[in-house]
Design a protein around this motif. Structure first.
Motif, PDB file in Angstrom:
ATOM      1  N   THR A  31      50.325 167.122  59.005  1.00  0.00           N
ATOM      2  CA  THR A  31      49.119 166.778  59.768  1.00  0.00           C
ATOM      3  C   THR A  31      48.156 165.872  59.001  1.00  0.00           C
ATOM      4  N   VAL A  32      48.504 165.409  57.829  1.00  0.00           N
ATOM      5  CA  VAL A  32      47.576 164.595  57.042  1.00  0.00           C
ATOM      6  C   VAL A  32      47.134 163.377  57.847  1.00  0.00           C
ATOM      7  N   SER A  33      45.878 163.012  57.717  1.00  0.00           N
ATOM      8  CA  SER A  33      45.361 161.851  58.448  1.00  0.00           C
ATOM      9  C   SER A  33      45.752 160.559  57.748  1.00  0.00           C
ATOM     10  N   GLU A  34      45.721 159.467  58.499  1.00  0.00           N
ATOM     11  CA  GLU A  34      46.019 158.165  57.905  1.00  0.00           C
ATOM     12  C   GLU A  34      45.011 157.834  56.806  1.00  0.00           C
ATOM     13  N   LYS A  35      43.738 158.143  57.032  1.00  0.00           N
ATOM     14  CA  LYS A  35      42.705 157.858  56.041  1.00  0.00           C
ATOM     15  C   LYS A  35      42.981 158.603  54.739  1.00  0.00           C
ATOM     16  N   SER A  36      43.315 159.879  54.837  1.00  0.00           N
ATOM     17  CA  SER A  36      43.603 160.669  53.642  1.00  0.00           C
ATOM     18  C   SER A  36      44.861 160.176  52.942  1.00  0.00           C
ATOM     19  N   LEU A  37      45.883 159.834  53.719  1.00  0.00           N
ATOM     20  CA  LEU A  37      47.133 159.343  53.143  1.00  0.00           C
ATOM     21  C   LEU A  37      46.910 158.049  52.368  1.00  0.00           C
ATOM     22  N   ARG A  38      46.140 157.131  52.952  1.00  0.00           N
ATOM     23  CA  ARG A  38      45.869 155.860  52.270  1.00  0.00           C
ATOM     24  C   ARG A  38      45.108 156.077  50.967  1.00  0.00           C
ATOM     25  N   LYS A  39      44.277 157.097  50.920  1.00  0.00           N
ATOM     26  CA  LYS A  39      43.508 157.399  49.717  1.00  0.00           C
ATOM     27  C   LYS A  39      44.381 158.026  48.637  1.00  0.00           C
ATOM     28  N   ARG A  40      45.373 158.810  49.051  1.00  0.00           N
ATOM     29  CA  ARG A  40      46.158 159.594  48.108  1.00  0.00           C
ATOM     30  C   ARG A  40      47.477 158.940  47.687  1.00  0.00           C
ATOM     31  N   MET A  41      47.941 157.951  48.437  1.00  0.00           N
ATOM     32  CA  MET A  41      49.177 157.245  48.078  1.00  0.00           C
ATOM     33  C   MET A  41      48.913 155.749  48.232  1.00  0.00           C
ATOM     34  N   LYS A  42      48.482 155.113  47.137  1.00  0.00           N
ATOM     35  CA  LYS A  42      48.034 153.730  47.195  1.00  0.00           C
ATOM     36  C   LYS A  42      49.100 152.764  46.667  1.00  0.00           C
TER      37      LYS A  42
END
Length: 292
Positions: free
Chosen positions: A86-97
């Protein structure tokens, strides 16, 4: 029917867990580490043997330290993988750059498709999810199906959340032919163990003869695709970068097994640098050359 219902209940439970915040999940991971390492001793014999054979030059104390760090990271990995549901796109972009996403357009502008090798190293599931955000061209993840169809379908739905196309290994060639007139970026995991009847090449990997797939090499030559390595590095707990590392730009000019050796030994170099992030509990060396 009862078994399938139980599995679906289990998936719903994982969904609920995935809604919890990262900080809470890491608290759970700390408990899981103690449980895996000290209580049930999950595959401790497999991990210990793999480390001893892979790093004979290191002391027993050093290998024990790697082993402990591996289990601590595995607990984090389990919680992070559940969070991907359920991770959000915003969180994913922050955590996997990505560190060099411009490389994709560099090759696409040349009319070149891309094939990237990856390993079971750091959080490959988070990286697979982030891969869907990398480009708007065809993004293909080639996977080895799990025996459990219910969980296999769940993981595929998760991996495809941001646009990646999931292709089972046995369907790879057919899919590539279907997309032959389009630019594609495909990722294949390079450190899986082939089935017994599929083994026809061994290389030296981590001080041991190791059976490897030749699929990346065959596809790259067939498509004249650039070969990269999809490198993942852990920055801190819950945060990663991924880098696209060029390995082979002219695959048709390579000798037999040159591409395979390139991506296998790039992964080996990464493992030697930070061994705790590789999947040591996998029975990677169950086949030997003398068995054939």
């Amino acid at each position: 029917m009862l078994r399938k219902a139980a599995l679906n209940t289990g998936i719903f439970f994982l969904y609920l867990v995935s809604l919890l915040p990262f900080w809470f999940l890491y608290g759970v991971a700390d408990v899981i580490f103690l449980f895996l390492y000290y209580i049930i001793r999950y595959r401790r014999d497999v991990v210990s043997t793999n480390l001893k054979n892979s790093f004979p030059e290191r002391s027993e104390a050093e290998r024990k330290q790697i082993e402990r760090r591996y289990y601590r990271y595995m607990a984090d990995l389990m919680m992070e993988t559940i969070k991907m549901i359920t991770v959000s796109e915003k969180s994913l972009r922050k955590r996997m750059k990505p560190t060099n996403p411009e490389l994709v357009n560099h090759y696409f502008k040349q009319g070149r498709s891309i094939i990237a090798a990856a390993g079971h190293y750091c959080n490959w599931e988070m990286a697979a999810l982030a891969f869907g955000l990398l480009t708007t061209e065809k993004r293909i993840i080639v996977y080895k199906p799990q025996t459990n169809e219910v969980f296999n379908d769940m993981f595929n739905r998760v991996r495809a959340r941001f646009g990646a196309i999931l292709v089972a290994m046995r369907q790879t060639l057919r899919t590539m032919i279907a997309f032959k007139n389009e630019l594609t970026f495909s990722v294949l995991v390079s450190d899986q163990t082939p089935n017994y009847h599929e083994i026809n090449y061994f290389t030296n990997f981590l001080n041991q003869p190791t059976a490897v797939f030749l699929g990346i090499e065959k596809l790259a030559k067939m498509m004249d695709a650039v070969v990269l390595f999809y490198r993942i590095d852990r920055v801190k707990r819950g945060y990663y970068t991924y880098t696209l590392v060029p390995l082979i730009e002219q695959p048709k000019q390579t000798t037999d097994h040159e591409i395979t050796e390139a991506h296998v030994h790039y992964l080996e170099k990464m493992i030697q640098e930070n061994p705790q992030y590789w999947l040591w509990s996998h029975r990677r060396w169950k086949y030997k050359p003398e068995d054939f």
